[in-house]
Design an enzyme around this catalytic site. Structure first.
Site, PDB file in Angstrom:
ATOM      1  N   ASP A 162     160.852 108.555  -0.771  1.00  0.00           N
ATOM      2  CA  ASP A 162     161.129 108.797   0.646  1.00  0.00           C
ATOM      3  C   ASP A 162     162.532 109.332   0.926  1.00  0.00           C
ATOM      4  OD1 ASP A 162     162.724 106.584   0.331  1.00  0.00           O
ATOM      5  OD2 ASP A 162     161.646 105.307   1.759  1.00  0.00           O
ATOM      6  N   LYS A 217     170.119 106.621   5.771  1.00  0.00           N
ATOM      7  CA  LYS A 217     168.960 105.764   5.531  1.00  0.00           C
ATOM      8  C   LYS A 217     169.167 104.380   6.136  1.00  0.00           C
ATOM      9  CE  LYS A 217     165.841 107.131   3.673  1.00  0.00           C
ATOM     10  NZ  LYS A 217     164.682 107.881   4.213  1.00  0.00           N
ATOM     11  N   TYR A 223     154.239 117.593   9.033  1.00  0.00           N
ATOM     12  CA  TYR A 223     154.863 116.569   9.875  1.00  0.00           C
ATOM     13  C   TYR A 223     153.736 115.891  10.628  1.00  0.00           C
ATOM     14  CZ  TYR A 223     157.888 114.178  13.152  1.00  0.00           C
ATOM     15  OH  TYR A 223     158.533 113.200  13.875  1.00  0.00           O
ATOM     16  N   ARG A 283     162.656 121.313  19.163  1.00  0.00           N
ATOM     17  CA  ARG A 283     162.834 121.465  17.719  1.00  0.00           C
ATOM     18  C   ARG A 283     163.977 120.570  17.257  1.00  0.00           C
ATOM     19  NH1 ARG A 283     161.407 124.867  13.649  1.00  0.00           N
ATOM     20  NH2 ARG A 283     162.953 125.428  12.066  1.00  0.00           N
ATOM     21  N   HIS A 302     163.255 105.141  10.978  1.00  0.00           N
ATOM     22  CA  HIS A 302     161.845 105.050  10.564  1.00  0.00           C
ATOM     23  C   HIS A 302     161.120 103.903  11.267  1.00  0.00           C
ATOM     24  CE1 HIS A 302     162.768 108.070   7.593  1.00  0.00           C
ATOM     25  NE2 HIS A 302     163.695 107.304   7.058  1.00  0.00           N
ATOM     26  N   GLY A 351     156.501 125.561   7.524  1.00  0.00           N
ATOM     27  CA  GLY A 351     157.635 124.801   8.034  1.00  0.00           C
ATOM     28  C   GLY A 351     158.813 124.822   7.077  1.00  0.00           C
TER      29      GLY A 351
END
Length: 368
Positions: free
Chosen positions: A320, A77, A251, A130, A96, A203
């Site tokens: 998150d 993170k 997604y 992918r 992010h 998914g």
């Protein structure tokens, strides 16, 4: 060829217990000739002694700032808050900042400012486009689990805030706990299991959400598995209001019609009680679930939807880092999937996975 040096930094996000490297995967890399340095951590699911036992050098938390310039700083993170200093190292992490998230410029600009480099884990892709490693399955599994717990809590403890939740030692203990709470809640729901709508069900994330529902005993017909064929007509969808729980596992890569809005949910006879936005595109302007605007946390897992005045209560889960509900298992699965790419760091300038990631970084920096 100099062996790559991987420096595992300690996570600083509250309650983040996952790890990009585990003792097992770190040993695989060390056996392949990599130099491995482990920062001590009081919150990592894998204790310091598990790494020490294998002979890895241990350094203080946060000492990555003083690591050798050629060390790859690997974590999961975001970096510590309230620090905008330039970054001189190559970082491997989830940053992010590539999808117009709030504050993306401030995050990304630190890397070129210090002549550093970002390899974003979310965008490490194989030759078929992918992702080489993802936490999607465990994110969906955990999101579905917390959703069922919130649903049960609303029935068992009306008008009481859903409490803080903590990581579980393993999947078995989590499934047992959720199944027990749902069984208790059935008595308050005419012995009817909740109906769960999972969008993005085909998914990895959606598969995890559906698997949790099945493992706690929810009948097959109560799990609505939607994917692109069901959503291509465009929302908002009445099927969301007709379900007890909605788990969003898509997604988001482009603008799409909204799945639901405050207006579409503010209707009589709504069954929906819980929305879990596993995708958690909270600050993305294209978020297809624009009914909340904050990320929730393990300390405060839910937020009420403002503007919806019809019963029953409606709460959103927008955590998150959901996979940290099962930190050891999710870390092992992710780290194992990442190993082939990490081994390719020995030829980082030619390995396609890293060449693509660097090119993407350079493209994004041009947008600053």
């Amino acid at each position: 060829m100099v062996a790559p040096h991987l420096w595992l930094r300690a996570e600083t996000k509250p309650l983040e217990e996952r790890s990009a490297l585990t003792p097992r995967t770190a040993k695989i890399l060390a056996d392949a000739g990599f130099q491995i340095t482990i920062e001590r951590s009081s919150q990592r699911a894998f204790k310091d002694k598990e790494f020490e036992r294998l002979g890895f050098p241990m350094v203080p938390e946060g000492s990555w700032r003083h690591a050798p310039k050629d060390a790859y700083i690997i974590g999961l993170k975001e970096l510590p808050e309230n620090d905008n200093s330039p970054l001189k190292h190559t970082h491997i992490q989830f940053a992010h900042c590539y999808k117009n998230q709030e504050g993306w410029r401030e995050v990304l600009s630190r890397f070129p400012a210090g002549n550093g480099l970002l390899y974003d884990l979310e965008f490490l892709q194989d030759d078929n486009g992918r992702r080489v490693a993802a936490f999607g399955y465990h994110a969906g599994f955990a999101g579905s689990a917390i959703s069922c717990l919130v649903w049960a809590h609303q029935l068992l403890h009306p008008n009481k805030q859903f409490p803080a939740i903590r990581p579980f030692p393993n999947e078995k203990s989590l499934v047992r706990h959720v199944a027990r709470q749902v069984r208790l809640a059935l008595k308050k729901n005419n012995n009817q299991y909740p109906r769960i709508l999972v969008i993005g069900a085909l998914g990895r994330c959606g598969t995890g959400a559906c698997d949790l529902a099945s493992k706690i005993g929810i009948p097959f017909d109560n799990i609505l598995r939607w994917d692109i064929n069901e959503t291509k007509k465009g929302g908002p969808f009445t099927e969301i209001t007709e379900s007890d729980i909605f788990v969003n596992c898509i997604y988001l890569s482009m603008p799409i019609p909204k799945f639901c809005t405050v207006e579409s949910l503010n209707v009589p006879n709504r069954k929906l009680r819980v929305v879990c936005d596993v995708s958690c595109d909270t600050t993305n302007p294209n978020n297809p679930i624009p009914i909340y605007n904050v990320n929730t946390t393990f300390d405060h897992p839910t937020v009420e939807v403002k503007g919806v005045t019809t019963p029953p209560p409606l709460e959103v889960i927008s955590i998150d880092h959901l996979p940290t509900l099962l930190p050891r298992e999710s870390s092992e699965a992710f780290s194992e999937a990442l190993i082939p790419s990490l081994l390719a760091l020995k030829d980082v300038d030619n390995a396609p996975v890293w060449v693509r990631a660097k090119k993407l970084y350079e493209t994004m920096v041009q947008k600053l």
